[in-house]
Write a protein that holds these residues in place. Structure first.
Motif, PDB file in Angstrom:
ATOM      1  N   LEU A 137       0.847  -1.192   0.000  1.00  0.00           N
ATOM      2  CA  LEU A 137       0.000   0.000   0.000  1.00  0.00           C
ATOM      3  C   LEU A 137       0.884   1.244   0.000  1.00  0.00           C
ATOM      4  CD1 LEU A 137      -2.634  -1.092   2.661  1.00  0.00           C
ATOM      5  CD2 LEU A 137      -2.888  -1.067   0.178  1.00  0.00           C
ATOM      6  N   PHE A 138       0.769   2.051  -1.044  1.00  0.00           N
ATOM      7  CA  PHE A 138       1.572   3.270  -1.151  1.00  0.00           C
ATOM      8  C   PHE A 138       1.121   4.298  -0.117  1.00  0.00           C
ATOM      9  CE2 PHE A 138       1.954   1.452  -5.384  1.00  0.00           C
ATOM     10  CZ  PHE A 138       3.305   1.609  -5.634  1.00  0.00           C
ATOM     11  N   ARG A 139       2.083   4.954   0.523  1.00  0.00           N
ATOM     12  CA  ARG A 139       1.761   6.044   1.440  1.00  0.00           C
ATOM     13  C   ARG A 139       1.153   7.201   0.654  1.00  0.00           C
ATOM     14  NH1 ARG A 139       2.827   6.882   6.407  1.00  0.00           N
ATOM     15  NH2 ARG A 139       4.469   5.334   6.512  1.00  0.00           N
ATOM     16  N   HIS A 140       1.656   7.432  -0.561  1.00  0.00           N
ATOM     17  CA  HIS A 140       1.151   8.500  -1.422  1.00  0.00           C
ATOM     18  C   HIS A 140       0.524   7.838  -2.644  1.00  0.00           C
ATOM     19  CE1 HIS A 140       3.481  10.928   1.262  1.00  0.00           C
ATOM     20  NE2 HIS A 140       4.581  10.312   0.899  1.00  0.00           N
ATOM     21  N   ALA A 141      -0.784   7.779  -2.665  1.00  0.00           N
ATOM     22  CA  ALA A 141      -1.510   7.013  -3.680  1.00  0.00           C
ATOM     23  C   ALA A 141      -1.215   7.462  -5.103  1.00  0.00           C
ATOM     24  CB  ALA A 141      -3.012   7.086  -3.409  1.00  0.00           C
ATOM     25  N   GLY A 142      -0.761   8.679  -5.304  1.00  0.00           N
ATOM     26  CA  GLY A 142      -0.519   9.181  -6.653  1.00  0.00           C
ATOM     27  C   GLY A 142       0.844   8.843  -7.224  1.00  0.00           C
ATOM     28  N   TRP A 143       1.694   8.151  -6.435  1.00  0.00           N
ATOM     29  CA  TRP A 143       3.029   7.835  -6.940  1.00  0.00           C
ATOM     30  C   TRP A 143       2.927   6.954  -8.168  1.00  0.00           C
ATOM     31  CZ3 TRP A 143       6.081   3.657  -8.074  1.00  0.00           C
ATOM     32  CH2 TRP A 143       7.435   3.919  -8.258  1.00  0.00           C
ATOM     33  N   PRO A 144       3.657   7.164  -9.227  1.00  0.00           N
ATOM     34  CA  PRO A 144       4.802   8.059  -9.387  1.00  0.00           C
ATOM     35  C   PRO A 144       4.462   9.419  -9.988  1.00  0.00           C
ATOM     36  CG  PRO A 144       4.743   6.565 -11.239  1.00  0.00           C
ATOM     37  CD  PRO A 144       3.567   6.202 -10.339  1.00  0.00           C
ATOM     38  N   LEU A 145       3.189   9.689 -10.268  1.00  0.00           N
ATOM     39  CA  LEU A 145       2.839  10.983 -10.877  1.00  0.00           C
ATOM     40  C   LEU A 145       2.932  12.129  -9.887  1.00  0.00           C
ATOM     41  CD1 LEU A 145      -0.216   9.832 -13.008  1.00  0.00           C
ATOM     42  CD2 LEU A 145       2.187  10.000 -13.672  1.00  0.00           C
ATOM     43  N   CYS A 146       2.710  11.832  -8.624  1.00  0.00           N
ATOM     44  CA  CYS A 146       2.859  12.855  -7.587  1.00  0.00           C
ATOM     45  C   CYS A 146       3.263  12.198  -6.281  1.00  0.00           C
ATOM     46  CB  CYS A 146       1.597  13.689  -7.429  1.00  0.00           C
ATOM     47  SG  CYS A 146       0.129  12.748  -7.026  1.00  0.00           S
ATOM     48  N   ILE A 147       3.884  12.990  -5.429  1.00  0.00           N
ATOM     49  CA  ILE A 147       4.281  12.559  -4.089  1.00  0.00           C
ATOM     50  C   ILE A 147       3.700  13.589  -3.141  1.00  0.00           C
ATOM     51  CG2 ILE A 147       6.203  12.122  -2.527  1.00  0.00           C
ATOM     52  CD1 ILE A 147       7.908  11.532  -5.069  1.00  0.00           C
ATOM     53  N   GLN A 148       2.717  13.188  -2.364  1.00  0.00           N
ATOM     54  CA  GLN A 148       1.913  14.101  -1.558  1.00  0.00           C
ATOM     55  C   GLN A 148       1.336  15.139  -2.524  1.00  0.00           C
ATOM     56  OE1 GLN A 148       5.040  15.065   1.251  1.00  0.00           O
ATOM     57  NE2 GLN A 148       3.882  14.045   2.867  1.00  0.00           N
ATOM     58  N   GLU A 149       1.524  16.418  -2.238  1.00  0.00           N
ATOM     59  CA  GLU A 149       0.984  17.469  -3.113  1.00  0.00           C
ATOM     60  C   GLU A 149       1.972  17.862  -4.211  1.00  0.00           C
ATOM     61  OE1 GLU A 149       3.600  19.518  -0.281  1.00  0.00           O
ATOM     62  OE2 GLU A 149       2.122  17.952  -0.026  1.00  0.00           O
ATOM     63  N   LYS A 150       3.129  17.232  -4.249  1.00  0.00           N
ATOM     64  CA  LYS A 150       4.167  17.582  -5.222  1.00  0.00           C
ATOM     65  C   LYS A 150       3.966  16.803  -6.525  1.00  0.00           C
ATOM     66  CE  LYS A 150       7.433  18.284  -1.487  1.00  0.00           C
ATOM     67  NZ  LYS A 150       6.875  17.500  -0.387  1.00  0.00           N
ATOM     68  N   ILE A 151       3.920  17.532  -7.624  1.00  0.00           N
ATOM     69  CA  ILE A 151       3.712  16.924  -8.940  1.00  0.00           C
ATOM     70  C   ILE A 151       5.060  16.516  -9.526  1.00  0.00           C
ATOM     71  CG2 ILE A 151       2.865  17.326 -11.277  1.00  0.00           C
ATOM     72  CD1 ILE A 151       0.876  19.341  -9.959  1.00  0.00           C
ATOM     73  N   VAL A 152       5.158  15.259  -9.979  1.00  0.00           N
ATOM     74  CA  VAL A 152       6.396  14.738 -10.545  1.00  0.00           C
ATOM     75  C   VAL A 152       6.434  14.940 -12.054  1.00  0.00           C
ATOM     76  CG1 VAL A 152       7.829  12.674 -10.848  1.00  0.00           C
ATOM     77  CG2 VAL A 152       6.617  13.039  -8.687  1.00  0.00           C
ATOM     78  N   ILE A 153       5.355  14.602 -12.754  1.00  0.00           N
ATOM     79  CA  ILE A 153       5.312  14.783 -14.210  1.00  0.00           C
ATOM     80  C   ILE A 153       4.491  16.034 -14.503  1.00  0.00           C
ATOM     81  CG2 ILE A 153       4.624  13.811 -16.424  1.00  0.00           C
ATOM     82  CD1 ILE A 153       5.315  11.124 -15.461  1.00  0.00           C
ATOM     83  N   GLN A 154       5.159  17.027 -15.044  1.00  0.00           N
ATOM     84  CA  GLN A 154       4.554  18.341 -15.258  1.00  0.00           C
ATOM     85  C   GLN A 154       3.673  18.353 -16.506  1.00  0.00           C
ATOM     86  OE1 GLN A 154       5.267  20.410 -12.698  1.00  0.00           O
ATOM     87  NE2 GLN A 154       6.532  18.704 -11.996  1.00  0.00           N
ATOM     88  N   LEU A 155       2.671  19.218 -16.465  1.00  0.00           N
ATOM     89  CA  LEU A 155       1.810  19.416 -17.640  1.00  0.00           C
ATOM     90  C   LEU A 155       2.165  20.702 -18.373  1.00  0.00           C
ATOM     91  CD1 LEU A 155      -1.629  18.332 -16.138  1.00  0.00           C
ATOM     92  CD2 LEU A 155      -0.048  16.990 -17.534  1.00  0.00           C
ATOM     93  N   ALA A 156       3.006  21.526 -17.771  1.00  0.00           N
ATOM     94  CA  ALA A 156       3.451  22.782 -18.387  1.00  0.00           C
ATOM     95  C   ALA A 156       4.942  22.953 -18.117  1.00  0.00           C
ATOM     96  CB  ALA A 156       2.665  23.966 -17.805  1.00  0.00           C
ATOM     97  N   SER A 157       5.566  23.807 -18.889  1.00  0.00           N
ATOM     98  CA  SER A 157       6.992  24.057 -18.711  1.00  0.00           C
ATOM     99  C   SER A 157       7.264  24.796 -17.410  1.00  0.00           C
ATOM    100  CB  SER A 157       7.521  24.909 -19.875  1.00  0.00           C
ATOM    101  OG  SER A 157       7.448  24.177 -21.071  1.00  0.00           O
ATOM    102  N   ILE A 158       8.435  24.550 -16.865  1.00  0.00           N
ATOM    103  CA  ILE A 158       8.928  25.267 -15.695  1.00  0.00           C
ATOM    104  C   ILE A 158       9.876  26.346 -16.217  1.00  0.00           C
ATOM    105  CG2 ILE A 158      10.390  25.060 -13.640  1.00  0.00           C
ATOM    106  CD1 ILE A 158       9.299  22.233 -13.268  1.00  0.00           C
ATOM    107  N   ASP A 159       9.881  27.504 -15.586  1.00  0.00           N
ATOM    108  CA  ASP A 159      10.765  28.600 -15.982  1.00  0.00           C
ATOM    109  C   ASP A 159      12.210  28.107 -16.015  1.00  0.00           C
ATOM    110  OD1 ASP A 159      12.311  30.902 -16.254  1.00  0.00           O
ATOM    111  OD2 ASP A 159      11.134  32.054 -14.802  1.00  0.00           O
ATOM    112  N   TRP A 160      12.860  28.189 -17.157  1.00  0.00           N
ATOM    113  CA  TRP A 160      14.203  27.649 -17.337  1.00  0.00           C
ATOM    114  C   TRP A 160      15.215  28.287 -16.392  1.00  0.00           C
ATOM    115  CZ3 TRP A 160      18.444  30.548 -18.585  1.00  0.00           C
ATOM    116  CH2 TRP A 160      18.200  31.836 -19.071  1.00  0.00           C
TER     117      TRP A 160
END
Length: 149
Positions: free
Chosen positions: A7-30
């Motif tokens: 049972l994962f502690r963070h159900a969204g893994w690997p797409l997110c860890i808690q409220e942190k998003i791992v795979i982005q849907l938009a670019s991050i400022d370079w």
């Protein structure tokens, strides 16, 4: 498969860890990228399904290098071996920190922390099998409830 029955502690893994998003849907400022940083982003494609790209600081440190991840690699992205192989095939500074985002913050997280999920508990010995790539388990709702408690 290696996490079958856990049972994962963070159900969204690997797409997110808690409220942190791992795979982005938009670019991050370079300008936030530092040598050794990277992030993963889903990008649309006109005639193909969306694809995952890895973005990191280019050698000139003023642009973003964008590498399309081959679909055959999707099942192994969230492993230490994947990043090690990726680093071995490129020139320059080895990538080691993945940028994760929330609504208003960016977190620089070592890749080994991203790819090693936390679990609620290690269940008692459970008979697990893989059927057509899907984990099946003899775990009952009752035993899951007691593990969660």
């Amino acid at each position: 498969a290696p996490y079958c029955g856990l049972l994962f502690r963070h159900a969204g893994w690997p797409l997110c860890i808690q409220e942190k998003i791992v795979i982005q849907l938009a670019s991050i400022d370079w300008r936030i990228l530092k040598p050794g940083d990277f992030y993963l982003q889903v990008v649309p494609s006109l005639k193909k399904p969306p694809r995952i790209v890895l973005k990191c600081l280019a050698k000139d440190k003023h642009n973003v290098e964008e590498v399309v991840i081959p679909e055959v690699s999707y099942t192994s992205i969230f492993t230490l071996e994947w990043l090690s192989t990726f680093n071995g095939e490129r020139m320059g500074i080895a990538l080691e920190n993945c940028l994760l985002t929330t609504d208003d913050k960016i977190f620089r997280v070592p890749w080994d922390k991203v790819v090693n999920p936390e679990f609620i508990s290690k269940p008692k010995i459970i008979e697990n099998t893989l059927v057509n790539g899907v984990c099946t388990s003899s775990v009952t709702q009752e035993s899951l409830r007691s593990d969660l408690e």
